[in-house]
Design an enzyme around this catalytic site. Structure first.
Site, short mmCIF file in Angstrom:
data_model
loop_
_atom_site.label_atom_id
_atom_site.label_comp_id
_atom_site.label_asym_id
_atom_site.label_seq_id
_atom_site.Cartn_x
_atom_site.Cartn_y
_atom_site.Cartn_z
N HIS A 1 0.85 -1.21 0.00
CA HIS A 1 0.00 0.00 0.00
C HIS A 1 0.88 1.24 0.00
O HIS A 1 1.72 1.40 0.88
CB HIS A 1 -0.92 0.02 1.24
CG HIS A 1 -2.11 -0.88 1.11
ND1 HIS A 1 -3.25 -0.71 1.86
CD2 HIS A 1 -2.33 -1.96 0.33
CE1 HIS A 1 -4.14 -1.65 1.53
NE2 HIS A 1 -3.59 -2.43 0.61
N TYR B 1 -9.07 5.46 7.78
CA TYR B 1 -9.16 5.82 9.21
C TYR B 1 -10.18 6.95 9.32
O TYR B 1 -10.03 7.98 8.67
CB TYR B 1 -7.82 6.33 9.72
CG TYR B 1 -6.74 5.29 9.88
CD1 TYR B 1 -5.95 4.90 8.80
CD2 TYR B 1 -6.48 4.70 11.11
CE1 TYR B 1 -4.94 3.96 8.94
CE2 TYR B 1 -5.47 3.76 11.27
CZ TYR B 1 -4.72 3.39 10.18
OH TYR B 1 -3.71 2.45 10.33
N PRO C 1 -3.54 0.19 18.77
CA PRO C 1 -3.33 -0.28 17.39
C PRO C 1 -3.53 0.80 16.31
O PRO C 1 -3.29 0.56 15.15
CB PRO C 1 -4.33 -1.41 17.23
CG PRO C 1 -5.27 -1.28 18.35
CD PRO C 1 -4.61 -0.53 19.43
N LYS D 1 1.53 -0.31 15.06
CA LYS D 1 2.92 -0.41 15.48
C LYS D 1 3.24 -1.62 16.35
O LYS D 1 4.41 -1.96 16.52
CB LYS D 1 3.30 0.86 16.27
CG LYS D 1 3.36 2.11 15.42
CD LYS D 1 4.47 2.02 14.39
CE LYS D 1 4.30 3.06 13.29
NZ LYS D 1 4.56 2.49 11.96
N TYR E 1 4.45 6.30 9.87
CA TYR E 1 3.53 5.17 9.59
C TYR E 1 4.28 4.03 8.88
O TYR E 1 4.11 2.86 9.25
CB TYR E 1 2.36 5.65 8.72
CG TYR E 1 1.21 4.65 8.67
CD1 TYR E 1 1.23 3.57 7.78
CD2 TYR E 1 0.12 4.76 9.53
CE1 TYR E 1 0.19 2.65 7.75
CE2 TYR E 1 -0.93 3.84 9.51
CZ TYR E 1 -0.87 2.78 8.61
OH TYR E 1 -1.89 1.86 8.58
P1 FAS Z 1 2.25 -11.90 21.83
O1 FAS Z 1 1.34 -11.52 22.96
O2 FAS Z 1 1.72 -11.97 20.44
O3 FAS Z 1 2.88 -13.35 22.12
C1 FAS Z 1 3.28 -13.70 23.44
C2 FAS Z 1 3.21 -15.22 23.52
O4 FAS Z 1 3.69 -15.61 24.82
C3 FAS Z 1 1.78 -15.73 23.41
O5 FAS Z 1 1.71 -16.75 22.44
C4 FAS Z 1 1.45 -16.24 24.81
O6 FAS Z 1 0.59 -17.36 24.80
C5 FAS Z 1 2.83 -16.60 25.34
N1 FAS Z 1 2.95 -16.55 26.80
C6 FAS Z 1 2.42 -15.65 27.65
N2 FAS Z 1 2.76 -15.94 28.92
C7 FAS Z 1 3.54 -17.06 28.86
C8 FAS Z 1 4.21 -17.84 29.83
N3 FAS Z 1 4.14 -17.55 31.14
N4 FAS Z 1 4.90 -18.92 29.42
C9 FAS Z 1 4.99 -19.23 28.09
N5 FAS Z 1 4.38 -18.52 27.11
C10 FAS Z 1 3.67 -17.45 27.52
N6 FAS Z 1 -0.79 -4.81 16.63
C11 FAS Z 1 -0.87 -4.15 15.45
O7 FAS Z 1 0.16 -3.69 14.96
N7 FAS Z 1 -2.08 -3.98 14.84
C12 FAS Z 1 -3.24 -4.51 15.35
O8 FAS Z 1 -4.31 -4.35 14.78
C13 FAS Z 1 -3.19 -5.22 16.57
N8 FAS Z 1 -4.32 -5.77 17.10
C14 FAS Z 1 -4.24 -6.44 18.30
C15 FAS Z 1 -5.38 -7.01 18.89
C16 FAS Z 1 -5.31 -7.67 20.13
C17 FAS Z 1 -6.55 -8.27 20.75
C18 FAS Z 1 -4.06 -7.76 20.80
C19 FAS Z 1 -3.95 -8.45 22.15
C20 FAS Z 1 -2.92 -7.22 20.22
C21 FAS Z 1 -3.00 -6.56 18.96
N9 FAS Z 1 -1.87 -6.01 18.35
C22 FAS Z 1 -1.93 -5.34 17.17
C23 FAS Z 1 -0.59 -6.11 18.96
C24 FAS Z 1 -0.03 -7.48 18.64
O9 FAS Z 1 -0.03 -7.67 17.26
C25 FAS Z 1 1.32 -7.56 19.29
O10 FAS Z 1 2.08 -6.38 19.08
C26 FAS Z 1 2.12 -8.75 18.83
O11 FAS Z 1 1.34 -9.90 18.99
C27 FAS Z 1 3.38 -8.78 19.68
O12 FAS Z 1 3.94 -10.01 19.56
P2 FAS Z 1 4.66 -10.70 20.83
O13 FAS Z 1 5.59 -9.72 21.43
O14 FAS Z 1 5.17 -12.00 20.31
O15 FAS Z 1 3.51 -10.91 21.91
C1 PHB Z 2 -5.65 -4.30 10.92
O1 PHB Z 2 -5.78 -4.52 9.70
O2 PHB Z 2 -5.92 -5.15 11.79
C2 PHB Z 2 -5.15 -2.94 11.36
C3 PHB Z 2 -4.60 -2.09 10.42
C4 PHB Z 2 -4.15 -0.84 10.81
C5 PHB Z 2 -4.25 -0.47 12.14
C6 PHB Z 2 -4.79 -1.33 13.09
C7 PHB Z 2 -5.24 -2.58 12.69
O3 PHB Z 2 -3.81 0.77 12.53
#
Ligand code: FAS
Ligand code: PHB
Length: 389
Positions: free
Chosen positions: A72, A200, A292, A296, A384
């Site tokens: 994009h 957005y 989000p 980032k 961005y």
């Molecule tokens: P994660 O949380 O992905 O992974 C951590 C892992 O550690 C998990 O698999 C968990 O099960 C495991 N874990 C936890 N405790 C443990 C323990 N005691 N022992 C062993 N394992 C354990 N980011 C965006 O950029 N855009 C978005 O739209 C977006 N939407 C999101 C929506 C939700 C609901 C959430 C929660 C996050 C969102 N994020 C988004 C952020 C997300 O993408 C994170 O930045 C990304 O998953 C980060 O990756 P990790 O650091 O690996 O953490």
């Molecule tokens: C998504 O596609 O999940 C998404 C994209 C941009 C954002 C947040 C979420 O800023």
């Protein structure tokens, strides 16, 4: 069991770090609390910065992303006065890749399997020991037995609710936090995206975002009060509200359909310092959380992984631990820049319950500047698409 780097957490941070270290000949073990299916079922991020794309390619997991991802060159912002586009390519010469975190995780698992990675799922009671000494180790329970892994270093990749960050004593750690007074209700639907690029929307009823995963899978969000529960929102109620908040040229032709995933995520800005303590290094959501709005979260996890894997290679392969000592400060510089941008986008695009009419006017003035001022668009575009690693 013994390994060189014990990785707590099998999300994007843990898997990508393991992949890069193993490709450098460094031995790892990944401990994951959930099952592989559970991890693969998570619906999260959708936009990858150029730095993240480059790192995935370097890790040997870029092939499907390059085939199926969509580049994009810009994004759309809509206000009460209409919709305008910020052209990343024109303003900073870069683009972003739209490719879901779910797919990234799948690609990482496939690559880790090919390398014969040791990933232990459904572990419990993970504990980190002697992290400030020269012989750290990790214990965990599985199948009714307690296991021990002796290692040289521990990477805490276990997300916001993990055990790694709390291993750093409160007397050492300083947390910085802002909790936002609203959440995002997200829906995934097997429908054609409402627009070619993301939209957005800043609307008097609240923020909305039209995103996508591919030509047949769309991802939408609307701002909802923290008191809302996902059960309150029927599919029809969601589509009706989303239509009210998106500009007519996007909302009117929009295809709707059953939600195949529907959830409410709270929004917070959070940073924990330091990101390292002894031989423990925090990575990704274990150390920081962004709203989000700026896309980032996953991308910051990638830059942390980049810095840590470079420093661990120098320490393990060349015996040079200088870069390891600088991992935290180096990662935090980029973390705080992304923290600011995510806070700025969130403050700019959402309606705050307690905002005054003055606040509203300032928001409108900022959006108006972004619409016509090249330098304002350049700043947004550079943040961005991702600041340099
Ligand atoms: P994660 O949380 O992905 O992974 C951590 C892992 O550690 C998990 O698999 C968990 O099960 C495991 N874990 C936890 N405790 C443990 C323990 N005691 N022992 C062993 N394992 C354990 N980011 C965006 O950029 N855009 C978005 O739209 C977006 N939407 C999101 C929506 C939700 C609901 C959430 C929660 C996050 C969102 N994020 C988004 C952020 C997300 O993408 C994170 O930045 C990304 O998953 C980060 O990756 P990790 O650091 O690996 O953490
Ligand atoms: C998504 O596609 O999940 C998404 C994209 C941009 C954002 C947040 C979420 O800023």
């Amino acid at each position: 069991m013994r390994t060189q780097v014990a990785i707590i957490g099998g999300g994007p941070s843990g898997l990508l770090l393991s992949q890069l270290l193993m490709r450098a000949g460094i031995d790892t073990v990944v401990l994951e609390r959930q099952s592989r299916d559970y991890v693969l079922a998570r619906i999260r991020a959708g936009v990858l910065e150029q730095g993240c794309v480059d790192l995935l390619r370097k890790a040997g997991v870029g092939a499907r992303m390059d085939r199926e991802g969509h580049s994009h060159d810009g994004t759309n912002l809509s206000t009460a006065h209409g919709m305008f586009r910020v052209n990343f390519k024109e303003r900073c010469g870069q683009s972003v890749m739209v490719y879901g975190q779910t797919e990234v995780t799948q690609d990482l698992y496939q690559a880790q399997d090919a390398l014969g990675a040791r990933i232990v799922h459904q572990v419990a009671n993970v504990e980190l020991h002697d992290v400030t000494g020269d012989h750290p180790f990790v214990t965990y329970d599985k199948d009714g037995q307690t296991h021990r892994i002796d290692c040289d270093y521990i990477a805490g990749c276990d997300g916001f609710h993990g055990v790694s960050r709390p291993t750093i004593p409160d007397t050492v750690r300083q947390d910085f936090e802002r909790v936002y007074p609203f959440g995002w209700l997200g829906v995934l639907s097997r429908t054609a995206p409402a627009a070619e690029e993301l939209v957005y929307a800043n609307h008097p009823r609240g923020f909305a975002l039209a995103s996508m995963r591919n030509a047949h899978l769309s991802r939408y969000y609307i701002q909802v009060p923290l008191s809302d529960r996902v059960e309150q929102w029927s599919d029809q109620a969601f589509w009706d509200e989303l239509r009210r908040r998106l500009p007519a040229e996007v909302a009117d032709p929009m295809e709707t359909g059953p939600a195949i995933e529907k959830s409410i995520a709270p929004l917070r800005s959070f940073v924990s310092e330091p990101m390292q303590w002894g031989r423990l290094f925090l990575v990704g959501d274990a150390a920081h959380i962004v709203p989000p709005t700026g896309a980032k979260g996953l991308n910051l996890a990638a830059s942390d992984v980049h810095y840590l894997h470079e420093a661990l290679r120098a320490a393990v392969l060349d015996g040079d631990r200088a870069a390891l000592g600088q991992y935290g400060p180096r990662a935090l510089t980029r973390v705080w820049a992304a923290m600011r941008f995510s806070w700025w986008m969130t403050t700019l695009m959402h309606r705050f319950p307690d905002q005054t009419e003055f606040d509203q006017k300032i928001q409108e003035a900022e959006l108006h500047q972004l619409e016509w001022m090249v330098s304002a668009q350049e700043t947004m575009a550079r943040n961005y698409v991702g600041l340099p690693y």
